[in-house]
Design an enzyme around this catalytic site. Structure first.
Site, PDB file in Angstrom:
ATOM      1  N   PRO A   1       0.794  -1.240   0.000  1.00 41.36           N
ATOM      2  CA  PRO A   1       0.000   0.000   0.000  1.00 41.36           C
ATOM      3  C   PRO A   1       0.818   1.278   0.000  1.00 41.36           C
ATOM      4  O   PRO A   1       0.293   2.339  -0.329  1.00 41.36           O
ATOM      5  CB  PRO A   1      -0.817  -0.123   1.297  1.00 41.36           C
ATOM      6  CG  PRO A   1       0.008  -1.004   2.185  1.00 41.36           C
ATOM      7  CD  PRO A   1       0.663  -1.982   1.261  1.00 41.36           C
ATOM      8  N   TYR A   2       2.108   1.218   0.355  1.00 45.13           N
ATOM      9  CA  TYR A   2       2.907   2.440   0.433  1.00 45.13           C
ATOM     10  C   TYR A   2       2.971   3.149  -0.919  1.00 45.13           C
ATOM     11  O   TYR A   2       2.641   4.337  -1.039  1.00 45.13           O
ATOM     12  CB  TYR A   2       4.316   2.127   0.938  1.00 45.13           C
ATOM     13  CG  TYR A   2       5.199   3.358   1.035  1.00 45.13           C
ATOM     14  CD1 TYR A   2       5.112   4.203   2.135  1.00 45.13           C
ATOM     15  CD2 TYR A   2       6.100   3.674   0.022  1.00 45.13           C
ATOM     16  CE1 TYR A   2       5.908   5.342   2.221  1.00 45.13           C
ATOM     17  CE2 TYR A   2       6.895   4.806   0.101  1.00 45.13           C
ATOM     18  CZ  TYR A   2       6.796   5.637   1.196  1.00 45.13           C
ATOM     19  OH  TYR A   2       7.570   6.770   1.272  1.00 45.13           O
ATOM     20  N   THR A   3       3.401   2.425  -1.961  1.00 41.90           N
ATOM     21  CA  THR A   3       3.510   3.052  -3.277  1.00 41.90           C
ATOM     22  C   THR A   3       2.143   3.420  -3.834  1.00 41.90           C
ATOM     23  O   THR A   3       2.011   4.418  -4.537  1.00 41.90           O
ATOM     24  CB  THR A   3       4.238   2.125  -4.267  1.00 41.90           C
ATOM     25  OG1 THR A   3       3.586   0.846  -4.291  1.00 41.90           O
ATOM     26  CG2 THR A   3       5.681   1.924  -3.857  1.00 41.90           C
TER      27      THR A   3
ATOM     28  N   SER B   1      -0.398   4.499  -2.108  1.00 41.38           N
ATOM     29  CA  SER B   1      -0.788   5.760  -1.479  1.00 41.38           C
ATOM     30  C   SER B   1      -0.013   6.933  -2.067  1.00 41.38           C
ATOM     31  O   SER B   1      -0.562   8.036  -2.237  1.00 41.38           O
ATOM     32  CB  SER B   1      -0.571   5.680   0.039  1.00 41.38           C
ATOM     33  OG  SER B   1       0.810   5.657   0.351  1.00 41.38           O
ATOM     34  N   LYS B   2       1.260   6.732  -2.392  1.00 38.64           N
ATOM     35  CA  LYS B   2       2.066   7.824  -2.942  1.00 38.64           C
ATOM     36  C   LYS B   2       1.629   8.182  -4.356  1.00 38.64           C
ATOM     37  O   LYS B   2       1.644   9.356  -4.738  1.00 38.64           O
ATOM     38  CB  LYS B   2       3.548   7.451  -2.912  1.00 38.64           C
ATOM     39  CG  LYS B   2       4.104   7.244  -1.512  1.00 38.64           C
ATOM     40  CD  LYS B   2       3.791   8.420  -0.591  1.00 38.64           C
ATOM     41  CE  LYS B   2       4.291   8.211   0.818  1.00 38.64           C
ATOM     42  NZ  LYS B   2       3.900   9.312   1.725  1.00 38.64           N
TER      43      LYS B   2
END
Length: 301
Positions: free
Chosen positions: A157-159, A161-162
């Site tokens: 989910p990090y990328t 969200s970015k």
């Protein structure tokens, strides 16, 4: 021929450097609201802008964060508690710090500065709740994304969200332009923050691995986890930049420069590798990224 091209490049960057030098006047009458000031970039930025003479309103999630920040800053700095996930908390901050008066001091212009966590929903909630204030002040919205919002080298989910923050920034930049609001985006490379330490990253990877069904673990193989942890530990040690002020200086320029940029990409890994990679054809970028991928046990030949 090549020397002429090199000379043109040097002249361009020299011209841009001189053009971007001027800073806004009356810093002591300009308010900068920063969230996430307990630690990391937000904490460093609050201290830096306070020294520059800005009237900083720093939001912290914990009381300890507020107390520590007050000790390292001047009496001009205002701290407040803020949980960006809570509508009540956001409403309280807006009520306590109205657009025109903060601590009985008239605010001619409010500069809004946003430091983002990893959840898109938090950013959308906070920006939507402060849109009226920023429009009235003709201020600036600065969203912090990541160079991984331009090229996805890792999963999860990090990328995602970015990439969402990048899209959100692009859309509100166009929508808010008629109101005189400037929307900027910071896209840092890999820096050694508390959240990006090898210990934290490896613990998160282990936690995710343990939640996977056994069938999925078998697909990757018993050695996949250890190889991944070893690779991440090595990459973080070699590629992580410990100079967090590179990011803070970009943030300060976004807030204080008369002629600001739309995007900032602090970090040599962002400038020299990941951003150029994002402009390459997908087949080329995929091939380069897969060169360092750890092979899985049940890989199709």
């Amino acid at each position: 021929m090549y020397l002429y091209l090199l000379g043109l490049v040097v002249l361009y960057y020299l011209y841009r450097w001189v053009r971007e030098l001027p800073r806004v006047s009356d810093k002591n009458n300009r308010y900068v609201y920063i969230t996430g000031c307990d630690s990391g970039f937000g904490n460093l930025l609050a201290q830096h802008l306070d020294k520059q003479g800005f009237r900083v309103i720093a939001s912290c999630f914990t009381e300890r964060g507020e107390e520590e920040l007050k000790k390292s800053c001047s009496s001009n700095l205002i701290t407040t508690h803020l949980d960006v996930r809570s509508q009540d908390s956001i409403a309280k901050v807006r009520r306590d710090h109205a657009p025109l008066y903060i601590n009985r001091v008239c605010v001619e212009r409010v500069v809004f500065f946003k430091l983002l966590g990893t959840h898109i929903s938090e950013d959308l909630t906070w920006t939507a709740n402060t849109a009226a204030l920023v429009k009235k002040a003709q201020g600036r919205v600065v969203n912090v994304a990541s160079v991984f919002g331009r090229i996805s080298a890792i999963g999860g989910p990090y990328t995602v969200s970015k990439f969402g923050v990048e899209a959100f920034s692009d859309s509100i930049r166009i929508n808010m332009a008629p109101f005189g609001v400037k929307v900027l985006c910071i896209e840092p490379g890999f820096f050694k923050t508390q959240m990006a330490s090898s210990e934290v990253v490896c613990n998160n990877i282990k936690m995710l691995w343990e939640k996977l069904p056994q069938e999925v673990r078998d697909d990757y193989g018993s050695e996949y986890l250890q190889k991944t942890l070893a690779l991440l530990t090595d990459k973080i040690a070699k590629l992580g930049d410990a100079d967090l002020m590179k990011v803070v200086h970009c943030m300060e320029h976004a807030v204080a420069a008369v002629r600001r940029r739309t995007r900032y990409s602090p970090g040599w890994d962002a400038k020299l590798f990941r951003l150029p990679l994002s402009y390459m054809p997908t087949c080329v970028s995929d091939y380069i990224l897969q060169m360092e991928a750890i092979p899985i046990a049940k890989q199709i030949e």
